[in-house]
Scaffold this motif. Structure first.
Motif, PDB file in Angstrom:
ATOM      1  N   TYR A  42       0.823  -1.205   0.000  1.00 30.30           N
ATOM      2  CA  TYR A  42       0.000   0.000   0.000  1.00 30.30           C
ATOM      3  C   TYR A  42       0.861   1.261   0.000  1.00 30.30           C
ATOM      4  O   TYR A  42       2.044   1.213   0.340  1.00 30.30           O
ATOM      5  CB  TYR A  42      -0.929  -0.006   1.213  1.00 30.30           C
ATOM      6  N   LEU A  85      -0.451   5.271   4.200  1.00 29.50           N
ATOM      7  CA  LEU A  85      -1.415   4.455   4.928  1.00 29.50           C
ATOM      8  C   LEU A  85      -0.905   4.153   6.335  1.00 29.50           C
ATOM      9  O   LEU A  85      -1.695   3.942   7.254  1.00 29.50           O
ATOM     10  CB  LEU A  85      -1.692   3.155   4.177  1.00 29.50           C
ATOM     11  N   LYS A 103      -6.109   3.767  -1.636  1.00 31.50           N
ATOM     12  CA  LYS A 103      -6.547   2.779  -2.629  1.00 31.50           C
ATOM     13  C   LYS A 103      -6.566   3.480  -3.983  1.00 31.50           C
ATOM     14  O   LYS A 103      -7.630   3.844  -4.494  1.00 31.50           O
ATOM     15  CB  LYS A 103      -7.945   2.269  -2.277  1.00 31.50           C
ATOM     16  N   THR A 122       5.840  -2.160  -5.223  1.00 35.26           N
ATOM     17  CA  THR A 122       4.513  -2.231  -5.825  1.00 35.26           C
ATOM     18  C   THR A 122       4.599  -2.759  -7.249  1.00 35.26           C
ATOM     19  O   THR A 122       3.789  -3.603  -7.679  1.00 35.26           O
ATOM     20  CB  THR A 122       3.848  -0.842  -5.812  1.00 35.26           C
TER      21      THR A 122
END
Length: 255
Positions: free
Chosen positions: A94, A98, A189, A239
């Motif tokens: 993420y 976050l 998100k 990621t």
């Protein structure tokens, strides 16, 4: 005065769905057992399985160099230290900020944090629907819907995200700062907010764009102050790696 036929039908559907909801959740609760201080189901997942990464990230936020936990081996080592050996493979992918949002939950015991997480989801949806002028029946229908059941079973953030999206649309013109803040929070998100910049540009809502940019930058800066800039450097590479691995698994599955 008799209720309208449509309302009467929806009420009956709501009552039937509520019975189904309670039975399914009660059946799930009977499968739980304790292990290493965590409730687990028959598949050995902890209760609220999707919340686990979020909660653990909150605990790791105060560690030295939390960016190291974007590496799978280090993250799994922390997960094993928390849950014991043999837990299913997890990874952290993420956005860095976050951690800032997860930190308060990580300071709490897991099960208490999960209850707070789920309660905030229902509360946020209730407030967003009330602000929209929706009838109370709609909220009660939402509470016993299949998405709500999955959120309760798996600890998913779907209720909070739905409330945020509804709040954005409600505040685009009335409270652009509030809409901008919600958009900034939604960047945890990114796949959900990818169309919002197009919408805002197409409709010329420049104040919302400015506020969203400001709050997103503020979240990034606060995270850097808390956890260091190494976190932001480690996130993109990890990621991309996870996305590439997932795509490879998907391609192999089609063969």
């Amino acid at each position: 005065m008799q209720p309208a036929p449509q309302t009467h039908w929806l009420t009956e559907w709501r009552n039937a769905a509520a019975i189904f909801f309670v039975l399914i959740y009660a059946a799930y609760l009977t499968t739980l057992h304790g292990q290493h201080g965590f409730l687990r189901d028959l598949d050995q997942f902890v209760i609220g399985r999707d919340f686990l990464n979020f909660w653990l990230a909150g605990r790791l936020a105060l560690h030295d160099n939390p960016g190291q936990y974007y590496e799978w081996q280090r993250y799994m080592a922390e997960l094993t230290a928390t849950l014991g050996t043999g837990y299913t493979e997890n990874h952290w992918s993420y956005p860095p900020h976050l951690l800032l949002i997860a930190l308060p939950f990580g300071l709490l015991p897991y099960h208490l944090a999960l209850l707070l997480w789920l309660g905030l989801g229902y509360l946020a949806c209730q407030r967003a629907l009330r602000a929209s002028g929706a009838p109370r029946l709609l909220f009660s229908l939402l509470c016993v819907s299949v998405p709500a059941l999955f959120a309760l079973l798996c600890g998913q953030p779907s209720l909070l995200l739905a409330a945020a999206i509804l709040g954005i649309f409600l505040n685009l013109d009335r409270h652009p700062a509030r809409a901008g803040l919600l958009l900034a929070l939604l960047t945890i998100k990114p796949q959900l907010g990818i169309l919002f910049p197009i919408l805002l540009l197409a409709t010329g809502r420049w104040r919302v764009i400015a506020y969203a940019s400001f709050f997103t930058l503020a979240l990034a800066l606060l995270t850097a102050l808390l956890a260091g800039t190494g976190l932001h450097a480690a996130a993109p590479a990890r990621t991309i790696e996870i996305t590439a691995n997932d795509q490879m698994k998907f391609n192999l599955a089609k063969i």
